[in-house]
Design an enzyme around this catalytic site. Structure first.
Site, PDB file in Angstrom:
ATOM      1  CD  GLN A   1      -4.078  80.882  96.066  1.00  0.00           C
ATOM      2  OE1 GLN A   1      -3.912  80.218  95.056  1.00  0.00           O
ATOM      3  NE2 GLN A   1      -4.775  81.992  96.086  1.00  0.00           N
TER       4      GLN A   1
ATOM      5  CB  ILE B   1     -20.873  84.972  73.539  1.00  0.00           C
ATOM      6  CG1 ILE B   1     -21.714  86.164  74.028  1.00  0.00           C
ATOM      7  CG2 ILE B   1     -21.621  83.652  73.746  1.00  0.00           C
ATOM      8  CD1 ILE B   1     -23.002  86.352  73.238  1.00  0.00           C
TER       9      ILE B   1
ATOM     10  N   GLY C   1      -2.763  88.580  99.520  1.00  0.00           N
ATOM     11  CA  GLY C   1      -3.927  89.033 100.265  1.00  0.00           C
ATOM     12  C   GLY C   1      -3.739  88.978 101.761  1.00  0.00           C
TER      13      GLY C   1
ATOM     14  CE  LYS D   1      -9.797  84.286  88.753  1.00  0.00           C
ATOM     15  NZ  LYS D   1     -10.094  85.169  89.901  1.00  0.00           N
TER      16      LYS D   1
END
Length: 231
Positions: A190, A66, A210, A62
């Site tokens: 989740q 910049i 998972g 992720k």
């Protein structure tokens, strides 16, 4: 299996345990995801090991920085031979474009480049706490639209947003979805979840699973059962 839909999240903190698990799994039946914890523990060499074992690897780091830094990080990921890499859409269009341009040099071998929209652990209250007043669904659409505009392959999203995203952004726009739990599994941390069958029906392209596989008494049987359920 021509195009395995299950991406197994390898959440191990002991390398031997991870490799023992991987050696039981057939690379033609799934893909593997390596996230921040494992990459920090085991480094890029672990990813190279998985690639050498002929697994397609989703490097889930992720990137969010910049534009130049993110582009270089994506190039480094491609050098490892990964199948997919991701960035945060909230890093902006310029950042995403630079990442895509950086990967162009790899031609047909370049990894899929996707963006994270709204983390599946986030709900409306938590979005509000960071200054975003729209609902998770609305914010996902905003970020996913920006991702498509930047020319990326798709997004990470929850299964609940999949039908809306396919309808709005087109069938070719790739959707990769965590928060998938086979019937009867613990939902864990989740908040927005769906079963594998439901996820495929609403347009999810690849599902990240998972613990229901990695912590199963028989991981191979668990994976096989999921693959059969979505065949």
């Amino acid at each position: 299996m021509q195009d395995p839909k299950v991406v197994i999240a390898l959440d191990f903190d002991v390398k031997k345990d991870a490799l023992d698990f991987v050696d039981r799994i057939d690379p033609s039946q799934c893909r593997l995801k390596v996230g921040k914890e494992m990459f920090t523990y085991f480094g890029p060499e672990f990813v190279r090991t998985l690639v050498a074992k002929e697994f397609d690897v989703f490097l889930d780091l992720k990137f969010h920085d910049i534009p130049n830094t993110v582009a270089k990080a994506c190039i480094a990921a491609a050098d490892l031979g990964v199948w997919m890499v991701n960035v945060h859409a909230s890093g902006g269009e310029d950042m995403m474009i630079r990442a895509r341009e950086g990967l162009a040099q790899f031609g047909q071998d370049k990894p899929h480049l996707i963006a994270v929209t709204v983390l599946t652990s986030m709900d409306k209250r938590q979005l509000s706490q960071i200054g975003i007043q729209s609902s998770p669904m609305e914010h996902v659409l905003t970020l996913a639209s920006l991702t498509k505009q930047a020319g990326l392959d798709g997004v990470v999203c929850s299964a609940q947003e999949a039908a809306m995203l396919k309808e709005t952004l087109g069938k070719e726009f790739m959707l990769v979805t965590p928060g998938i739990r086979p019937q009867g599994s613990d939902v864990g941390d989740q908040k927005r979840i769906m079963t594998p069958q439901e996820a495929m029906q609403v347009g999810v392209d690849y599902m990240v699973i998972g613990r229901p596989i990695t912590q199963a008494k028989d991981p191979v049987a668990a994976l096989d059962a999921i693959n059969v359920s979505i065949a």
